[in-house]
Write a protein that holds these residues in place. Structure first.
Motif, mmCIF file in Angstrom:
data_model
loop_
_atom_site.group_PDB
_atom_site.id
_atom_site.type_symbol
_atom_site.label_atom_id
_atom_site.label_comp_id
_atom_site.label_asym_id
_atom_site.label_seq_id
_atom_site.Cartn_x
_atom_site.Cartn_y
_atom_site.Cartn_z
ATOM 1 N N ALA A 1 0.813 -1.160 -0.105
ATOM 2 C CA ALA A 1 -0.010 0.088 -0.012
ATOM 3 C C ALA A 1 0.840 1.352 0.114
ATOM 4 N N PHE A 2 1.963 1.304 0.708
ATOM 5 C CA PHE A 2 2.854 2.316 0.926
ATOM 6 C C PHE A 2 3.479 2.661 -0.557
ATOM 7 N N ILE A 3 4.063 1.408 -1.188
ATOM 8 C CA ILE A 3 4.703 1.643 -2.409
ATOM 9 C C ILE A 3 3.726 2.149 -3.507
ATOM 10 N N GLY A 4 2.527 1.417 -3.618
ATOM 11 C CA GLY A 4 1.614 1.878 -4.306
ATOM 12 C C GLY A 4 0.934 3.320 -4.267
ATOM 13 N N GLY A 5 1.038 3.747 -3.242
ATOM 14 C CA GLY A 5 0.882 5.332 -2.887
ATOM 15 C C GLY A 5 1.972 6.267 -3.207
ATOM 16 N N SER B 1 14.735 -1.442 -5.773
ATOM 17 C CA SER B 1 13.388 -0.426 -5.555
ATOM 18 C C SER B 1 12.383 -0.545 -6.781
ATOM 19 N N VAL B 2 13.085 -0.619 -7.751
ATOM 20 C CA VAL B 2 12.270 -0.640 -8.965
ATOM 21 C C VAL B 2 11.420 -1.758 -9.064
ATOM 22 N N VAL B 3 12.122 -3.123 -8.656
ATOM 23 C CA VAL B 3 11.071 -4.225 -8.730
ATOM 24 C C VAL B 3 10.146 -4.346 -7.452
ATOM 25 N N ARG B 4 10.277 -3.735 -6.458
ATOM 26 C CA ARG B 4 9.315 -3.644 -5.403
ATOM 27 C C ARG B 4 8.094 -2.763 -6.164
ATOM 28 N N THR B 5 8.585 -1.790 -6.893
ATOM 29 C CA THR B 5 7.406 -0.906 -7.420
ATOM 30 C C THR B 5 6.810 -1.752 -8.336
ATOM 31 N N LEU B 6 7.138 -2.318 -9.225
ATOM 32 C CA LEU B 6 6.746 -3.165 -10.138
ATOM 33 C C LEU B 6 5.797 -4.259 -9.575
ATOM 34 N N LEU B 7 6.350 -4.745 -8.273
ATOM 35 C CA LEU B 7 5.571 -5.845 -7.821
ATOM 36 C C LEU B 7 4.106 -5.246 -7.063
#
Length: 202
Positions: free
Chosen positions: A97-101, A139-145
């Motif tokens: 939720a944090f990364i998505g926001g 960090s980019v992979v976490r964002t894409l996930l």
């Protein structure tokens, strides 16, 4: 001049040994993208393997709240013969939720490039993607996930490295039915093969 550099490096290593072993281990675990083996970790912190193993077990208990402090939001796990810090599974939704926001409406250039590598190379690990792009992609992979554009396919049985692939959500965003409809990679690269195995070039 080389002798001076060597002396400085030796002095730095000697100074590092004065730092508590647990802190040195945590510093290495904080930056690794894939599980690091016990022997490699011991070499990195300059301490005997038994001492490192004992300290790792102490850290596991500490993070799990079995010591004097509370349970942490992350945990230390041994996966495939290597050690790495992970967010606790019951906190995945909080992180997502944090990364998505935080994610912008449009993907950054770095995210698009990483997504392209995963789409054409899958299944692929973060370290392989990082090697192809020559930058850290954690960090980019976490964002894409978090965006649901990629997913964890499986963990390598030997190294514990997570292999990633694209999702149906990506196909929907691209308006295609399968990855076979992706354009040939050759026109998109200078030489048509940088960073890819010959068998994967379309």
């Amino acid at each position: 001049m080389t002798d001076d550099v060597t002396d400085e490096t030796t002095a730095d290593l000697a100074g590092a040994e004065e730092i508590p072993l647990a802190e040195r281990i945590e510093a290495i675990l904080f930056i690794v993208d894939e599980p690091i083996g016990l022997v490699a970790l011991a070499a990195a912190v300059g301490s005997p393997v038994p001492a490192v193993r004992q300290t790792l077990e102490m850290l596991v208990e500490d993070y799990d709240g079995e010591g004097k402090g509370p349970r942490r939001g992350f945990e230390l796990r041994e996966v495939g013969g290597g050690w790495r810090l992970y967010v606790r599974e019951d906190l995945d939704d909080v992180v997502a939720a944090f990364i998505g926001g935080q994610a912008p409406a449009r993907l950054s250039q770095a995210a698009l490039e990483t997504l392209a590598v995963i789409a054409y190379k899958q299944p692929v690990t973060r370290s392989q993607v990082a090697s192809i792009r020559a930058v850290n992609v954690d960090s980019v992979v976490r964002t894409l996930l978090a965006r649901g554009l990629i997913t964890e396919l499986f963990a390598d049985s030997e190294t514990g490295a997570i292999n990633y692939g694209t999702t149906d959500a990506l196909l929907q965003h691209l308006g295609i039915n399968s990855l076979d409809e992706l354009p040939p990679i050759s026109p998109l690269l200078d030489d048509g093969a940088d960073g890819f195995d010959e068998g994967t070039i379309r």
